[in-house]
Design a protein around this motif. Structure first.
Motif, PDB file in Angstrom:
ATOM      1  N   LEU A 188      13.691   1.028  12.382  1.00  0.00           N
ATOM      2  CA  LEU A 188      12.480   1.985  11.949  1.00  0.00           C
ATOM      3  C   LEU A 188      11.631   1.189  10.984  1.00  0.00           C
ATOM      4  N   LEU A 189      12.218   0.555   9.777  1.00  0.00           N
ATOM      5  CA  LEU A 189      11.681  -0.315   8.985  1.00  0.00           C
ATOM      6  C   LEU A 189      10.900  -1.479   9.755  1.00  0.00           C
ATOM      7  N   ASP A 190      11.472  -1.987  10.829  1.00  0.00           N
ATOM      8  CA  ASP A 190      10.917  -3.284  11.249  1.00  0.00           C
ATOM      9  C   ASP A 190       9.417  -3.004  12.275  1.00  0.00           C
ATOM     10  N   ARG A 191       9.673  -1.599  12.911  1.00  0.00           N
ATOM     11  CA  ARG A 191       8.546  -1.208  13.865  1.00  0.00           C
ATOM     12  C   ARG A 191       7.502  -0.399  13.109  1.00  0.00           C
ATOM     13  N   LEU A 192       7.962   0.350  12.220  1.00  0.00           N
ATOM     14  CA  LEU A 192       6.877   1.258  11.530  1.00  0.00           C
ATOM     15  C   LEU A 192       6.295   0.795  10.342  1.00  0.00           C
ATOM     16  N   VAL A 193       7.515   0.431   9.404  1.00  0.00           N
ATOM     17  CA  VAL A 193       6.935   0.082   7.969  1.00  0.00           C
ATOM     18  C   VAL A 193       6.510  -1.555   7.750  1.00  0.00           C
ATOM     19  N   PHE A 194       7.290  -2.452   8.125  1.00  0.00           N
ATOM     20  CA  PHE A 194       6.926  -3.667   8.016  1.00  0.00           C
ATOM     21  C   PHE A 194       6.404  -4.289   9.338  1.00  0.00           C
ATOM     22  N   HIS A 195       5.563  -3.702  10.261  1.00  0.00           N
ATOM     23  CA  HIS A 195       5.345  -4.229  11.410  1.00  0.00           C
ATOM     24  C   HIS A 195       3.954  -5.116  11.246  1.00  0.00           C
ATOM     25  N   ARG A 196       3.015  -4.879  10.328  1.00  0.00           N
ATOM     26  CA  ARG A 196       1.808  -5.680  10.441  1.00  0.00           C
ATOM     27  C   ARG A 196       1.795  -6.283   9.070  1.00  0.00           C
ATOM     28  N   GLU A 197       1.232  -7.616   9.227  1.00  0.00           N
ATOM     29  CA  GLU A 197       1.220  -8.418   7.921  1.00  0.00           C
ATOM     30  C   GLU A 197       0.151  -8.089   7.073  1.00  0.00           C
ATOM     31  N   GLU A 198      -1.102  -7.345   7.623  1.00  0.00           N
ATOM     32  CA  GLU A 198      -2.121  -7.163   6.697  1.00  0.00           C
ATOM     33  C   GLU A 198      -1.785  -5.714   6.065  1.00  0.00           C
ATOM     34  N   ARG A 199      -0.821  -5.198   5.929  1.00  0.00           N
ATOM     35  CA  ARG A 199      -0.557  -3.940   5.072  1.00  0.00           C
ATOM     36  C   ARG A 199      -0.472  -4.023   3.787  1.00  0.00           C
TER      37      ARG A 199
ATOM     38  N   THR B 199       0.929  -1.241   0.001  1.00  0.00           N
ATOM     39  CA  THR B 199       0.088   0.156  -0.197  1.00  0.00           C
ATOM     40  C   THR B 199       0.840   1.158   0.067  1.00  0.00           C
ATOM     41  N   VAL B 200       0.485   2.239  -0.512  1.00  0.00           N
ATOM     42  CA  VAL B 200       1.149   3.445  -0.864  1.00  0.00           C
ATOM     43  C   VAL B 200       1.459   4.175   0.632  1.00  0.00           C
ATOM     44  N   THR B 201       0.358   4.412   1.309  1.00  0.00           N
ATOM     45  CA  THR B 201       0.460   5.105   2.726  1.00  0.00           C
ATOM     46  C   THR B 201       0.783   4.342   3.830  1.00  0.00           C
ATOM     47  N   GLY B 202       0.469   2.881   3.733  1.00  0.00           N
ATOM     48  CA  GLY B 202       1.108   1.993   4.810  1.00  0.00           C
ATOM     49  C   GLY B 202       2.514   1.509   4.566  1.00  0.00           C
ATOM     50  N   GLU B 203       2.973   1.560   3.453  1.00  0.00           N
ATOM     51  CA  GLU B 203       4.447   0.912   3.467  1.00  0.00           C
ATOM     52  C   GLU B 203       5.345   1.652   2.484  1.00  0.00           C
ATOM     53  N   LEU B 204       4.796   2.094   1.418  1.00  0.00           N
ATOM     54  CA  LEU B 204       5.812   2.830   0.504  1.00  0.00           C
ATOM     55  C   LEU B 204       6.147   4.385   0.944  1.00  0.00           C
ATOM     56  N   LEU B 205       5.394   5.024   1.613  1.00  0.00           N
ATOM     57  CA  LEU B 205       5.721   6.384   1.974  1.00  0.00           C
ATOM     58  C   LEU B 205       6.563   6.356   3.185  1.00  0.00           C
ATOM     59  N   PRO B 206       6.137   5.269   4.050  1.00  0.00           N
ATOM     60  CA  PRO B 206       6.861   5.048   5.282  1.00  0.00           C
ATOM     61  C   PRO B 206       8.369   4.841   5.132  1.00  0.00           C
ATOM     62  N   TYR B 207       8.307   3.792   4.025  1.00  0.00           N
ATOM     63  CA  TYR B 207       9.709   3.328   3.509  1.00  0.00           C
ATOM     64  C   TYR B 207      10.650   4.386   2.953  1.00  0.00           C
ATOM     65  N   LEU B 208      10.099   5.102   2.050  1.00  0.00           N
ATOM     66  CA  LEU B 208      10.624   6.178   1.388  1.00  0.00           C
ATOM     67  C   LEU B 208      11.169   7.236   2.664  1.00  0.00           C
ATOM     68  N   LEU B 209      10.406   7.608   3.459  1.00  0.00           N
ATOM     69  CA  LEU B 209      11.020   8.450   4.538  1.00  0.00           C
ATOM     70  C   LEU B 209      11.902   7.902   5.101  1.00  0.00           C
ATOM     71  N   VAL B 210      11.926   6.848   5.681  1.00  0.00           N
ATOM     72  CA  VAL B 210      13.046   6.027   6.431  1.00  0.00           C
ATOM     73  C   VAL B 210      14.322   6.080   5.639  1.00  0.00           C
ATOM     74  N   ILE B 211      14.172   5.369   4.497  1.00  0.00           N
ATOM     75  CA  ILE B 211      15.199   5.343   3.531  1.00  0.00           C
ATOM     76  C   ILE B 211      15.884   6.794   3.183  1.00  0.00           C
ATOM     77  N   GLY B 212      14.832   7.765   2.744  1.00  0.00           N
ATOM     78  CA  GLY B 212      15.435   9.023   2.460  1.00  0.00           C
ATOM     79  C   GLY B 212      16.165   9.815   3.478  1.00  0.00           C
ATOM     80  N   LEU B 213      15.807   9.559   4.920  1.00  0.00           N
ATOM     81  CA  LEU B 213      16.588  10.175   6.179  1.00  0.00           C
ATOM     82  C   LEU B 213      17.991   9.414   5.979  1.00  0.00           C
ATOM     83  N   ALA B 214      17.898   8.003   5.798  1.00  0.00           N
ATOM     84  CA  ALA B 214      19.133   7.113   5.759  1.00  0.00           C
ATOM     85  C   ALA B 214      20.000   7.833   4.891  1.00  0.00           C
ATOM     86  N   GLY B 215      19.645   8.057   3.629  1.00  0.00           N
ATOM     87  CA  GLY B 215      20.366   8.760   2.434  1.00  0.00           C
ATOM     88  C   GLY B 215      20.900   9.920   2.703  1.00  0.00           C
TER      89      GLY B 215
END
Length: 153
Positions: A134-145, A72-88
């Motif tokens: 952050l990825l484990d707890r915020l992005v990929f934390h629930r299976e139903e996403r 999902t865009v709001t449930g996974e892609l946007l949070p992923y891009l935020l975390v990765i963007g900060l790391a980048g």
């Protein structure tokens, strides 16, 4: 691992580190090549980061976190891009700063590339643990996403 469940924490950490190492290898080839061809540290590190981040998303998502289906865009892609963007930004910022600090030293091309590469790798290492958490707890934390994935039984 039971079908439909994500791997345990240590397995996720190992797999995320492995996929990150592969992404780092891709980034390293990109960074060194771009620096060798005369790119600025900012451009080289930014392109190198993206070159590693794209395959890392797909590998880590599926292998480290056991995610299937369409994200999902709001449930996974946007949070992923935020975390990765900060790391980048951290990696690019450290490499750019190192480039500016080493400029007056008039280092030879090879030595300067080694110094900038070491800073780039250090930046990756520093942010890896925070990025994983952050990825484990915020992005990929629930299976139903994800859409299209099978429900856990």
């Amino acid at each position: 691992m039971a079908s439909g469940r994500r791997p345990r924490l240590l397995v996720r950490l190992f797999r995320a580190a492995t996929s990150s190492a592969l992404a780092t290898g891709i980034s390293q080839v990109s960074l060194i090549g771009l620096l060798w061809w005369g790119a600025t540290p900012m451009v080289a590190s930014a392109v190198a980061f993206v070159a590693g981040a794209i395959p890392n998303y797909f590998l880590a998502r599926r292998w480290a976190w056991g995610r299937r289906g369409t994200p999902t865009v709001t449930g996974e892609l946007l949070p992923y891009l935020l975390v990765i963007g900060l790391a980048g930004l951290a990696s690019v910022g450290l490499t750019t700063l190192a480039g500016r600090l080493t400029e007056p030293l008039d280092l030879s091309g090879f030595v300067r590339i080694v110094v900038l590469d070491a800073v780039f790798l250090t930046g990756y290492a520093i942010v890896f643990v925070m990025k994983f958490a952050l990825l484990d707890r915020l992005v990929f934390h629930r299976e139903e996403r994800t859409r299209g994935s099978k429900s856990p039984t």
